[in-house]
Design a protein around this motif. Sequence first.
Motif, short mmCIF file in Angstrom:
data_model
loop_
_atom_site.label_atom_id
_atom_site.label_comp_id
_atom_site.label_asym_id
_atom_site.label_seq_id
_atom_site.Cartn_x
_atom_site.Cartn_y
_atom_site.Cartn_z
N LYS A 77 0.87 -1.18 0.00
CA LYS A 77 0.00 0.00 0.00
C LYS A 77 0.91 1.23 0.00
O LYS A 77 1.82 1.33 0.83
CB LYS A 77 -0.88 -0.01 1.26
CG LYS A 77 -1.87 1.16 1.33
CD LYS A 77 -2.67 1.06 2.63
CE LYS A 77 -3.60 2.22 2.85
NZ LYS A 77 -4.84 2.12 2.08
N GLU A 96 -9.28 -2.12 -1.90
CA GLU A 96 -9.95 -0.95 -2.45
C GLU A 96 -9.01 -0.39 -3.51
O GLU A 96 -7.79 -0.58 -3.44
CB GLU A 96 -10.26 0.07 -1.35
CG GLU A 96 -9.06 0.53 -0.55
CD GLU A 96 -9.46 1.22 0.76
OE1 GLU A 96 -10.58 0.99 1.26
OE2 GLU A 96 -8.64 1.98 1.26
N SER A 98 -6.87 2.25 -5.37
CA SER A 98 -6.24 3.52 -5.00
C SER A 98 -6.45 4.57 -6.10
O SER A 98 -6.90 4.24 -7.20
CB SER A 98 -4.75 3.30 -4.77
OG SER A 98 -4.14 2.98 -6.00
N ASP A 99 -6.06 5.79 -5.82
CA ASP A 99 -6.23 6.90 -6.77
C ASP A 99 -5.57 6.63 -8.11
O ASP A 99 -6.06 7.07 -9.14
CB ASP A 99 -5.62 8.19 -6.19
CG ASP A 99 -6.32 8.64 -4.93
OD1 ASP A 99 -7.46 8.16 -4.70
OD2 ASP A 99 -5.75 9.44 -4.19
N TYR A 100 -4.44 5.91 -8.08
CA TYR A 100 -3.72 5.65 -9.33
C TYR A 100 -4.05 4.26 -9.88
O TYR A 100 -3.34 3.72 -10.71
CB TYR A 100 -2.21 5.85 -9.13
CG TYR A 100 -1.77 5.44 -7.78
CD1 TYR A 100 -1.71 6.37 -6.74
CD2 TYR A 100 -1.52 4.10 -7.49
CE1 TYR A 100 -1.38 5.97 -5.46
CE2 TYR A 100 -1.20 3.70 -6.22
CZ TYR A 100 -1.13 4.64 -5.21
OH TYR A 100 -0.82 4.24 -3.94
N GLY A 101 -5.15 3.65 -9.39
CA GLY A 101 -5.68 2.46 -10.05
C GLY A 101 -5.12 1.13 -9.60
O GLY A 101 -5.39 0.11 -10.24
#
Length: 186
Positions: A77, A96, A98-101
């Motif tokens: 992570k 989940e 993350s913002d960058y996929g």
Amino acid sequence: MKAVKKALRQEMLALRASLSDDYRLSSDQAIVEHVLASELYENAKVVFCFVSMPGEVNTQPIIEDAIAKGKVVCVPKVMAKGHMEAFQIKSYNDFEVSDYGIREPKAGSLLIEPDQIDLGIIPNIVVSKDGYRLGYGGGFYDRYLLRSKMVRLAVCREALIQEVLPIEAHDEKVDFIASETGLIEV
Ligand SMILES: Nc1nc2c(c(=O)[nH]1)N(C=O)[C@@H](CNc1ccc(C(=O)N[C@@H](CCC(=O)O)C(=O)O)cc1)CN2
Ligand SMILES: Nc1ncnc2c1ncn2[C@@H]1O[C@H](COP(=O)(O)OP(=O)(O)OP(=O)(O)O)[C@@H](O)[C@H]1O
């Protein structure tokens, strides 16, 4: 050197993208078989494995097998620029995005300390025969590996293994490479 690596990264990503779906699928399957059949894997009680993104070697079967065998499985992570930590997952749904996929462990997952990890399965765009790797350029693994005595196993398709790579002082080597032709110690 930064520009050299950046240009090479673009070139290697293009090479990776040019591989056929058939080759990707068959090499992925053989790589997974070699990993699962290895003593390294069999003996590892705590396994740190990246969660693959499109284009990378598919690690889902490794993660699922390790969980099924009762191993402690942890995945990276991103905490901050260049800083990642390992958190335990107990099923392949414990993610989940993350913002960058990248699929990352859900908030509330258990932190696994780097010195608890027996085996690390390590991503790369390409690796060299002598164990150096080229990643996405975040320096995440170079920094993390310094904190752990884990055995370092890179997974890489044969078509992406290089004779040599440009290296810098901070570049950390892997100990083993698994490709579709087998698992070798570097
Ligand atoms: N599947 C997988 N997970 C992994 C890695 C990996 O190589 N593969 N990583 C291996 O290290 C770490 C994440 N690496 C990352 C690399 C870049 C960016 C990122 O934000 N890239 C921006 C550009 C940032 C910049 O230019 O400074 C972007 O793509 O928009 C995020 C995570 C941990 N997890
Ligand atoms: N141990 C370290 N301490 C400080 N900075 C580092 C360290 N290791 C790497 N870096 C920095 O991180 C940046 C990216 O390094 P590099 O291009 O080798 O990443 P990479 O191996 O491709 O990425 P990753 O490890 O995330 O897959 C470089 O600018 C480098 O200076």
